[in-house]
Design an enzyme around this catalytic site. Structure first.
Site, PDB file in Angstrom:
ATOM      1  N   GLU A  58       9.235   1.355  11.089  1.00  0.00           N
ATOM      2  CA  GLU A  58      10.244   2.419  10.983  1.00  0.00           C
ATOM      3  C   GLU A  58       9.475   3.732  11.021  1.00  0.00           C
ATOM      4  OE1 GLU A  58      13.139  -0.307   8.108  1.00  0.00           O
ATOM      5  OE2 GLU A  58      12.560   1.683   7.435  1.00  0.00           O
ATOM      6  N   GLU A  97       8.568  16.283  15.708  1.00  0.00           N
ATOM      7  CA  GLU A  97       9.070  16.096  14.345  1.00  0.00           C
ATOM      8  C   GLU A  97       8.375  17.079  13.402  1.00  0.00           C
ATOM      9  OE1 GLU A  97       7.814  12.662  11.964  1.00  0.00           O
ATOM     10  OE2 GLU A  97       9.910  12.303  11.494  1.00  0.00           O
ATOM     11  N   CYS A 140      13.341  10.707   7.223  1.00  0.00           N
ATOM     12  CA  CYS A 140      13.175  10.466   8.659  1.00  0.00           C
ATOM     13  C   CYS A 140      14.486  10.651   9.406  1.00  0.00           C
ATOM     14  CB  CYS A 140      12.656   9.061   8.874  1.00  0.00           C
ATOM     15  SG  CYS A 140      13.761   7.834   8.183  1.00  0.00           S
ATOM     16  N   LYS A 146       0.888  -1.180   0.000  1.00  0.00           N
ATOM     17  CA  LYS A 146       0.000   0.000   0.000  1.00  0.00           C
ATOM     18  C   LYS A 146       0.908   1.207   0.000  1.00  0.00           C
ATOM     19  CE  LYS A 146      -2.100   2.914   1.928  1.00  0.00           C
ATOM     20  NZ  LYS A 146      -1.804   4.320   1.559  1.00  0.00           N
TER      21      LYS A 146
HETATM   22  P1  NAD Z   1       1.907   8.410   7.366  1.00  0.00           P
HETATM   23  O1  NAD Z   1       2.072   7.631   8.602  1.00  0.00           O
HETATM   24  O2  NAD Z   1       0.877   9.472   7.318  1.00  0.00           O
HETATM   25  O3  NAD Z   1       1.564   7.442   6.136  1.00  0.00           O
HETATM   26  C1  NAD Z   1       2.381   6.348   5.819  1.00  0.00           C
HETATM   27  C2  NAD Z   1       1.534   5.302   5.120  1.00  0.00           C
HETATM   28  O4  NAD Z   1       0.588   4.797   6.041  1.00  0.00           O
HETATM   29  C3  NAD Z   1       0.751   5.823   3.927  1.00  0.00           C
HETATM   30  O5  NAD Z   1       0.744   4.836   2.941  1.00  0.00           O
HETATM   31  C4  NAD Z   1      -0.631   6.031   4.516  1.00  0.00           C
HETATM   32  O6  NAD Z   1      -1.670   5.990   3.560  1.00  0.00           O
HETATM   33  C5  NAD Z   1      -0.713   4.865   5.472  1.00  0.00           C
HETATM   34  N1  NAD Z   1      -1.664   5.028   6.576  1.00  0.00           N
HETATM   35  C6  NAD Z   1      -2.030   6.174   7.201  1.00  0.00           C
HETATM   36  N2  NAD Z   1      -2.895   5.895   8.189  1.00  0.00           N
HETATM   37  C7  NAD Z   1      -3.088   4.545   8.192  1.00  0.00           C
HETATM   38  C8  NAD Z   1      -3.864   3.653   8.974  1.00  0.00           C
HETATM   39  N3  NAD Z   1      -4.635   4.079   9.977  1.00  0.00           N
HETATM   40  N4  NAD Z   1      -3.812   2.335   8.696  1.00  0.00           N
HETATM   41  C9  NAD Z   1      -3.029   1.865   7.703  1.00  0.00           C
HETATM   42  N5  NAD Z   1      -2.276   2.673   6.917  1.00  0.00           N
HETATM   43  C10 NAD Z   1      -2.287   3.990   7.169  1.00  0.00           C
HETATM   44  O7  NAD Z   1       3.347   8.973   7.024  1.00  0.00           O
HETATM   45  P2  NAD Z   1       3.750   9.977   5.855  1.00  0.00           P
HETATM   46  O8  NAD Z   1       3.206  11.316   6.179  1.00  0.00           O
HETATM   47  O9  NAD Z   1       3.403   9.338   4.570  1.00  0.00           O
HETATM   48  O10 NAD Z   1       5.362   9.981   5.974  1.00  0.00           O
HETATM   49  C11 NAD Z   1       6.060  10.828   6.829  1.00  0.00           C
HETATM   50  C12 NAD Z   1       6.373  10.150   8.143  1.00  0.00           C
HETATM   51  O11 NAD Z   1       7.055   8.930   7.899  1.00  0.00           O
HETATM   52  C13 NAD Z   1       7.297  10.932   9.031  1.00  0.00           C
HETATM   53  O12 NAD Z   1       6.866  10.836  10.362  1.00  0.00           O
HETATM   54  C14 NAD Z   1       8.640  10.236   8.896  1.00  0.00           C
HETATM   55  O13 NAD Z   1       9.528  10.404   9.950  1.00  0.00           O
HETATM   56  C15 NAD Z   1       8.212   8.832   8.741  1.00  0.00           C
HETATM   57  N6  NAD Z   1       9.246   8.030   8.088  1.00  0.00           N
HETATM   58  C16 NAD Z   1      10.015   7.188   8.841  1.00  0.00           C
HETATM   59  C17 NAD Z   1      11.027   6.449   8.248  1.00  0.00           C
HETATM   60  C18 NAD Z   1      11.922   5.520   9.033  1.00  0.00           C
HETATM   61  O14 NAD Z   1      12.643   4.755   8.412  1.00  0.00           O
HETATM   62  N7  NAD Z   1      11.926   5.557  10.346  1.00  0.00           N
HETATM   63  C19 NAD Z   1      11.237   6.551   6.901  1.00  0.00           C
HETATM   64  C20 NAD Z   1      10.442   7.415   6.158  1.00  0.00           C
HETATM   65  C21 NAD Z   1       9.430   8.159   6.771  1.00  0.00           C
HETATM   66  O1  6OD Z   2      17.950   3.882   3.808  1.00  0.00           O
HETATM   67  C1  6OD Z   2      17.087   3.132   4.265  1.00  0.00           C
HETATM   68  O2  6OD Z   2      17.143   1.899   4.157  1.00  0.00           O
HETATM   69  C2  6OD Z   2      15.938   3.705   4.970  1.00  0.00           C
HETATM   70  N1  6OD Z   2      15.054   2.817   5.479  1.00  0.00           N
HETATM   71  C3  6OD Z   2      15.812   5.034   5.064  1.00  0.00           C
HETATM   72  C4  6OD Z   2      14.764   5.703   5.679  1.00  0.00           C
HETATM   73  C5  6OD Z   2      14.628   7.010   5.446  1.00  0.00           C
HETATM   74  C6  6OD Z   2      13.558   7.743   5.997  1.00  0.00           C
HETATM   75  O3  6OD Z   2      12.979   8.620   5.430  1.00  0.00           O
END
Ligand code: NAD
Ligand code: 6OD
Length: 486
Positions: free
Chosen positions: A255, A390, A289, A179
């Site tokens: 993550e 964040e 992130c 998804k």
């Molecule tokens: P988000 O959590 O809003 O959405 C991520 C995904 O989850 C999307 O596909 C969304 O449609 C889906 N989603 C949302 N609510 C849901 C629910 N209730 N049930 C199932 N699926 C659901 O995140 P975003 O705004 O797309 O991305 C930004 C965030 O992601 C930031 O907080 C960032 O730090 C985090 N992030 C973390 C990492 C990591 O590796 N730790 C990497 C990239 C992004």
């Molecule tokens: O580099 C990666 O494997 C990884 N999971 C990065 C995450 C980045 C977050 O936005």
């Protein structure tokens, strides 16, 4: 340009959804795609197709060497259509083409090669047992695919993060239902074409598009046929998914968000540190992130670092993704920009903006996009919301410190725990401080550099579990311990 139609992919075929939504360009506000949203029925069809693929048929019966060869063909397939992937990723995110080439699409290729290598070389855990009473046994952990894996990913590095999970899941013999974010549906669909071309059996890779609550995300996480959920996104979404999977005690790998600190000691190579810090704050318009949002600088070099960061922020060039001079893209959407601008306003009220703080005027159709100025703030307290929450934009708070002990305590004073960076020429101090970081990764004199076999994940609100190399193997397989008396 006429908007593309982006459909789901179920059981080896592209499928219509139960509704269609528009994907808006963050570059100019135009419609870039009409996306088919999966309803409950389409999600159910995808999970059933995945179940059939893992239970029986050519995917379930494929030997490990054949699976490894297939993963390598997928990597080659992405390379053959490299520019199509770049174009799709850029259309959805607005990021500079160069970034999509050098980071997003290149890493997708590397992800498949990395996990092909892992599948080709991984061994079994085995123990030879001798009891005090003289019995002897051989124990070995025989690993099986966990089954149907739901892969839910965000919009910031769409293809990179998707393949970071899909590649190990397939390497271990699972079937996936992906998804992608509603903001970035295109590369997941393009990957389906590559998968089919590489000969992946039907049902092993499925894509459902849509949103989270009351849409494809929720329908997938609450589906009883899903055996594991791997998710990247916001910490609050992670909580919602945990609640959704609780009845089935479904394993999760998360993550999540970060509020990452960088620490600059007075003995750092300051030119290198400022260049590295600027990259860590502004890369992908701060939408990684791992980006640094808190910069702690030893007092004697504070003004130098602040000035250096402000100059680097001012030198960034927002613009069209295909312009080679562009090195700063827009935020993903106007909605996200409202959130980031809220933090800018709070920082302006309580601190000092030394760079940026607003919306650039780029002129013409670009003013319909989600552009924002890269921003540097000083004068905030550690308790300020711009220092604690964040933001996920091109902004950092710079804060002075005096001693090592003090800065370790302040850097670790967060409920997140994803990444940290230490800038110092004293290697002993570098190791010492990095080891004390309560974070999944601690860099010394660098940022976003790492071996894909190493563990990746976070402490606290930043996630659950680790992926990467054999850490992924542990999540995407279930072992049966076979114990044979000798
Ligand atoms: P988000 O959590 O809003 O959405 C991520 C995904 O989850 C999307 O596909 C969304 O449609 C889906 N989603 C949302 N609510 C849901 C629910 N209730 N049930 C199932 N699926 C659901 O995140 P975003 O705004 O797309 O991305 C930004 C965030 O992601 C930031 O907080 C960032 O730090 C985090 N992030 C973390 C990492 C990591 O590796 N730790 C990497 C990239 C992004
Ligand atoms: O580099 C990666 O494997 C990884 N999971 C990065 C995450 C980045 C977050 O936005």
């Amino acid at each position: 340009m006429h908007p593309r139609s982006v459909r789901g992919f179920v059981d080896g075929a592209f499928v219509e959804g139960s509704a269609v939504f528009e994907k808006i360009s963050p570059v100019d506000g135009g419609v870039v795609a009409q996306v088919h949203e999966a309803g409950r029925e389409e999600v159910d069809a995808a999970v059933r197709a995945a179940r059939r693929a893992v239970d029986d048929g050519p995917w379930a019966r494929m030997s490990t060497p054949d699976r490894v060869a297939l993963l390598r063909r997928i990597a080659e397939g992405i390379e053959e259509r490299f520019e199509d992937f770049v174009a799709a990723e850029v259309a959805d995110t607005g990021k500079p083409e160069r970034l999509a080439r050098e980071l997003d699409v290149s890493r997708a290729v590397a992800n498949f090669r990395q996990f092909a290598d892992m599948a080709a070389t991984v061994g079994l855990d085995a123990f030879h047992t001798e009891t005090p009473t003289g019995r002897r046994a051989l124990n070995y952990a025989f690993r099986k695919p966990v089954g149907v894996v739901a892969v839910i990913v965000p919009w910031n590095l769409p293809l990179l993060l998707l393949t970071w999970k899909v590649a190990p899941a397939l390497a271990c013999g699972n079937a996936v239902v992906v998804k992608p974010s509603e903001e970035t549906p295109s590369t997941a669909a393009l990957l389906a074409e590559v998968m089919a071309g590489a000969g992946l059996p039907n049902g092993a890779y499925n894509v459902v598009h849509g949103f989270g609550p009351e849409s494809a995300g929720e329908f997938l996480t609450t589906h009883p046929g899903v055996d594991a959920v791997t998710f990247t996104g916001e910490s609050s979404t992670g909580s919602a998914i945990m609640r959704a999977v609780a009845p089935g005690v479904t394993p999760v790998s998360f993550e999540l968000g970060g509020k990452n600190a960088a620490i600059v000691f007075e003995d750092a190579d300051l030119d290198r540190a400022v260049a590295g810090l600027a990259e860590s704050v502004f890369a992908n318009t701060g939408q990684v992130c791992l980006c640094t949002e808190r910069v702690y600088v030893q007092r004697s070099v504070f003004d130098t670092v602040v000035q250096g960061l402000a100059e680097r922020a001012g030198a960034l060039r927002p613009g069209r993704p295909d312009d080679p001079a562009t090195n700063l893209g827009p935020l993903i959407s106007r909605k996200h920009r409202e959130k980031v601008l809220g933090f800018y306003a709070a920082a302006r009220a309580d601190g000092r903006l030394v760079a940026g703080g607003g919306v650039p005027e780029l002129g013409g159709d670009l003013d319909g996009g989600a552009w924002i100025e890269p921003t540097v703030v000083t004068g905030l307290d550690d308790g300020h919301r711009a220092v604690r929450e964040e933001i996920f934009g091109p902004v950092c708070a710079v804060l002075p410190f005096d001693t090592e002990e003090e800065v370790v305590r302040r850097a670790n004073d967060t409920r997140y725990g994803l990444a940290a960076a230490v800038w110092t020429e004293d290697l002993r101090r570098g190791h010492r401080v990095a080891q004390r970081m309560r974070a999944g990764i601690a860099w010394v004199n660098c940022w976003y550099l790492r071996d894909l076999r190493s563990p990746f994940g976070g402490f606290g609100l930043s996630g659950i579990g680790r992926e990467g190399g054999t850490h992924s193997l542990h999540f995407y397989t279930e072992p049966t311990n076979v114990c044979v008396e000798l």
